[in-house]
Design a protein around this motif. Structure first.
Motif, PDB file in Angstrom:
ATOM      1  N   ALA A  79      -8.300  62.208   3.863  1.00 46.74           N
ATOM      2  CA  ALA A  79      -9.164  63.017   2.997  1.00 46.74           C
ATOM      3  C   ALA A  79      -8.391  64.177   2.386  1.00 46.74           C
ATOM      4  O   ALA A  79      -8.520  64.467   1.180  1.00 46.74           O
ATOM      5  CB  ALA A  79     -10.364  63.531   3.793  1.00 46.74           C
ATOM      6  N   ASP A  80      -7.579  64.836   3.205  1.00 48.93           N
ATOM      7  CA  ASP A  80      -6.811  65.990   2.714  1.00 48.93           C
ATOM      8  C   ASP A  80      -5.775  65.587   1.683  1.00 48.93           C
ATOM      9  O   ASP A  80      -5.652  66.215   0.622  1.00 48.93           O
ATOM     10  CB  ASP A  80      -6.123  66.701   3.890  1.00 48.93           C
ATOM     11  N   ILE A  81      -5.017  64.535   1.990  1.00 52.19           N
ATOM     12  CA  ILE A  81      -3.950  64.134   1.077  1.00 52.19           C
ATOM     13  C   ILE A  81      -4.535  63.603  -0.235  1.00 52.19           C
ATOM     14  O   ILE A  81      -3.968  63.824  -1.313  1.00 52.19           O
ATOM     15  CB  ILE A  81      -3.025  63.066   1.734  1.00 52.19           C
ATOM     16  N   SER A  82      -5.689  62.946  -0.162  1.00 52.51           N
ATOM     17  CA  SER A  82      -6.341  62.470  -1.386  1.00 52.51           C
ATOM     18  C   SER A  82      -6.725  63.641  -2.273  1.00 52.51           C
ATOM     19  O   SER A  82      -6.521  63.618  -3.490  1.00 52.51           O
ATOM     20  CB  SER A  82      -7.578  61.637  -1.038  1.00 52.51           C
ATOM     21  N   HIS A  83      -7.278  64.679  -1.643  1.00 48.33           N
ATOM     22  CA  HIS A  83      -7.689  65.857  -2.410  1.00 48.33           C
ATOM     23  C   HIS A  83      -6.487  66.595  -2.981  1.00 48.33           C
ATOM     24  O   HIS A  83      -6.503  67.029  -4.143  1.00 48.33           O
ATOM     25  CB  HIS A  83      -8.502  66.790  -1.514  1.00 48.33           C
ATOM     26  N   GLU A  84      -5.434  66.744  -2.154  1.00 50.21           N
ATOM     27  CA  GLU A  84      -4.251  67.474  -2.613  1.00 50.21           C
ATOM     28  C   GLU A  84      -3.532  66.748  -3.741  1.00 50.21           C
ATOM     29  O   GLU A  84      -3.020  67.377  -4.669  1.00 50.21           O
ATOM     30  CB  GLU A  84      -3.282  67.689  -1.438  1.00 50.21           C
ATOM     31  N   LEU A  85      -3.491  65.418  -3.683  1.00 50.22           N
ATOM     32  CA  LEU A  85      -2.845  64.645  -4.749  1.00 50.22           C
ATOM     33  C   LEU A  85      -3.693  64.619  -6.013  1.00 50.22           C
ATOM     34  O   LEU A  85      -3.169  64.634  -7.130  1.00 50.22           O
ATOM     35  CB  LEU A  85      -2.587  63.215  -4.274  1.00 50.22           C
ATOM     36  N   LYS A  86      -5.009  64.609  -5.812  1.00 51.48           N
ATOM     37  CA  LYS A  86      -5.912  64.499  -6.957  1.00 51.48           C
ATOM     38  C   LYS A  86      -5.806  65.708  -7.889  1.00 51.48           C
ATOM     39  O   LYS A  86      -5.848  65.559  -9.112  1.00 51.48           O
ATOM     40  CB  LYS A  86      -7.344  64.356  -6.441  1.00 51.48           C
ATOM     41  N   THR A  87      -5.649  66.903  -7.313  1.00 49.00           N
ATOM     42  CA  THR A  87      -5.657  68.128  -8.127  1.00 49.00           C
ATOM     43  C   THR A  87      -4.546  68.150  -9.181  1.00 49.00           C
ATOM     44  O   THR A  87      -4.833  68.289 -10.376  1.00 49.00           O
ATOM     45  CB  THR A  87      -5.569  69.367  -7.215  1.00 49.00           C
ATOM     46  N   PRO A  88      -3.252  68.003  -8.814  1.00 51.96           N
ATOM     47  CA  PRO A  88      -2.214  68.030  -9.862  1.00 51.96           C
ATOM     48  C   PRO A  88      -2.243  66.808 -10.771  1.00 51.96           C
ATOM     49  O   PRO A  88      -1.913  66.911 -11.962  1.00 51.96           O
ATOM     50  CB  PRO A  88      -0.907  68.097  -9.059  1.00 51.96           C
ATOM     51  N   ILE A  89      -2.636  65.643 -10.233  1.00 46.18           N
ATOM     52  CA  ILE A  89      -2.678  64.433 -11.062  1.00 46.18           C
ATOM     53  C   ILE A  89      -3.735  64.570 -12.152  1.00 46.18           C
ATOM     54  O   ILE A  89      -3.501  64.287 -13.335  1.00 46.18           O
ATOM     55  CB  ILE A  89      -2.941  63.184 -10.192  1.00 46.18           C
ATOM     56  N   PHE A  90      -4.943  65.007 -11.766  1.00 41.83           N
ATOM     57  CA  PHE A  90      -6.017  65.159 -12.750  1.00 41.83           C
ATOM     58  C   PHE A  90      -5.669  66.221 -13.787  1.00 41.83           C
ATOM     59  O   PHE A  90      -6.001  66.083 -14.963  1.00 41.83           O
ATOM     60  CB  PHE A  90      -7.322  65.514 -12.043  1.00 41.83           C
ATOM     61  N   ALA A  91      -4.995  67.299 -13.322  1.00 35.12           N
ATOM     62  CA  ALA A  91      -4.610  68.358 -14.262  1.00 35.12           C
ATOM     63  C   ALA A  91      -3.630  67.823 -15.304  1.00 35.12           C
ATOM     64  O   ALA A  91      -3.797  68.047 -16.517  1.00 35.12           O
ATOM     65  CB  ALA A  91      -4.008  69.531 -13.498  1.00 35.12           C
ATOM     66  N   ALA A  92      -2.597  67.116 -14.826  1.00 34.98           N
ATOM     67  CA  ALA A  92      -1.603  66.551 -15.749  1.00 34.98           C
ATOM     68  C   ALA A  92      -2.240  65.528 -16.687  1.00 34.98           C
ATOM     69  O   ALA A  92      -1.942  65.490 -17.892  1.00 34.98           O
ATOM     70  CB  ALA A  92      -0.459  65.916 -14.957  1.00 34.98           C
ATOM     71  N   GLN A  93      -3.146  64.696 -16.142  1.00 31.23           N
ATOM     72  CA  GLN A  93      -3.838  63.707 -16.980  1.00 31.23           C
ATOM     73  C   GLN A  93      -4.644  64.385 -18.076  1.00 31.23           C
ATOM     74  O   GLN A  93      -4.650  63.943 -19.230  1.00 31.23           O
ATOM     75  CB  GLN A  93      -4.767  62.856 -16.108  1.00 31.23           C
ATOM     76  N   GLY A  94      -5.320  65.464 -17.691  1.00 32.73           N
ATOM     77  CA  GLY A  94      -6.149  66.159 -18.677  1.00 32.73           C
ATOM     78  C   GLY A  94      -5.340  66.701 -19.834  1.00 32.73           C
ATOM     79  O   GLY A  94      -5.719  66.542 -21.008  1.00 32.73           O
ATOM     80  N   PHE A  95      -4.198  67.317 -19.531  1.00 32.02           N
ATOM     81  CA  PHE A  95      -3.355  67.871 -20.591  1.00 32.02           C
ATOM     82  C   PHE A  95      -2.786  66.771 -21.483  1.00 32.02           C
ATOM     83  O   PHE A  95      -2.757  66.893 -22.718  1.00 32.02           O
ATOM     84  CB  PHE A  95      -2.218  68.691 -19.982  1.00 32.02           C
TER      85      PHE A  95
END
Length: 352
Positions: free
Chosen positions: A125-141
């Motif tokens: 759960a933790d690693i999924s959340h930690e990976l999701k944050t920078p990935i989603f940010a980069a995807q958004g930009f």
């Protein structure tokens, strides 16, 4: 009646006293009084000995074995004691002790498996959340640029810079995960060498001065300038320990705060204390701050950067040096992180 120790003892005592009286009856000078007294004595002695033997060496131990087996079946092992203060010649007690040891070992194994399962769930759960944050940010930009913003040079540069920052955070997270995993599995080898601990701390402070100046944080280093602080350890790993602790002291301090680094020698140990006067850590969080991804204030911690793995790495590095990291903190006043390394004594030349 025959299922109890008293019933069996009574039957055996009657049989023994009957045989004794019958044997004495064959003697020519046997009197009725002698036969009566002999029968009573043999019955009493036989009954007492048989009852004690059956009760304490057999029935009681069998009852204990059934009790343990019942607890094992009910998975209630709270009152099972592996150690026995009494010694006994009874093989049943030895069997009972063996069952106790087996039950406790299995209970510990089950508890370990349950803890591992819980840790695995929390880690995923933790690693999924930690990976999701920078990935989603980069995807958004990037998607914003693909949708047409790429034609605006100013927007393009700003968004690419933010995407690169998110990917750098992702790379650092992956690198920290790999480092921690390699330490735990023993893949990373430690290279011990002799060096001056003071020099390492000075290098770290010099590296972090710019970071501290951005928040107007003053770093003070206290040590005896007339002394050296030789130790034998993995120089690069200890550099990372000092770097992490001092960086955290800056990060979680308030603007205009101070960080004090104290280096002193006590007995055969060099002791390093890193103190800040920041927000402090609540008592309920102190025991968990060295866990992977554990953050005292998750939202504020992510804003400040970091992977949440730094203190876990520090802990493993120091454990590999047979040392420990300790922390004391007062909410609103700051925290002190401390660790020690062995004193490397100077070898004296012996003249012949």
């Amino acid at each position: 009646m025959l299922t109890t120790s008293r019933g069996i003892s009574l039957l055996l005592a009657i049989a023994i006293s009957t045989l004794t009286v019958a044997f004495l009856f064959l003697l020519d000078d046997a009197t009725a009084t002698l036969l009566l007294v002999a029968g009573a004595i043999s019955f009493s002695v036989a009954y007492i000995l048989m009852n004690l033997t059956l009760e304490f060496l057999i029935f009681k131990e069998i009852s204990n074995i059934y009790t343990v087996l019942d607890k094992i079946q009910k998975k209630d092992l709270s009152n099972i004691n592996e150690k026995s203060t009494r010694t006994s010649i009874s093989p049943l007690r030895k069997i009972n002790k063996t069952i106790n040891s087996y039950a406790l070992a299995k209970n510990k194994e089950i508890e370990t498996l349950q803890k591992n399962a819980t840790f695995r769930r929390e880690f995923i759960a933790d690693i999924s959340h930690e990976l999701k944050t920078p990935i989603f940010a980069a995807q958004g930009f990037i998607h914003t640029l693909l949708d047409g913003a790429v034609d605006d040079e100013e927007v393009r540069y700003k968004f690419l810079k933010r995407a690169a920052k998110s990917l750098n955070s992702l790379d650092k997270l992956v690198q920290d995960l790999l480092t921690l995993n390699q330490m735990e599995s023993g893949v990373i080898k430690f290279h011990f060498e002799k060096f001056d601990l003071k020099d390492i701390i000075l290098e770290v402070i010099e590296e972090l001065e710019q970071k501290a100046s951005k928040r107007d944080v003053l770093i003070r280093f206290y040590y005896d300038k007339s002394k050296t602080f030789p130790t034998t350890a993995d120089k690069d790993k200890i550099f990372r320990v000092c770097q992490n602790l001092i960086s955290n002291a800056i990060k979680y301090n308030h603007d205009g705060g101070e960080v004090e680094v104290n280096l002193h020698t006590h007995k055969h140990q060099h002791i390093v204390d890193v103190k800040d006067n920041g927000q402090g850590i609540p008592p309920e969080d102190l025991k968990r701050i060295f866990e992977r991804f554990y953050r005292v204030e998750k939202s504020r911690s992510r804003e400040k950067g970091g992977t949440g793995l730094g203190l876990a790495i520090v802990k493993h590095i120091l454990e590999a040096h047979k040392s420990k990291i300790s922390v004391s903190s007062t909410v609103g006043k700051g925290s002190i992180f401390s660790f020690s390394l062995p004193l490397e004594k100077e070898k004296k030349k012996v003249e012949e």
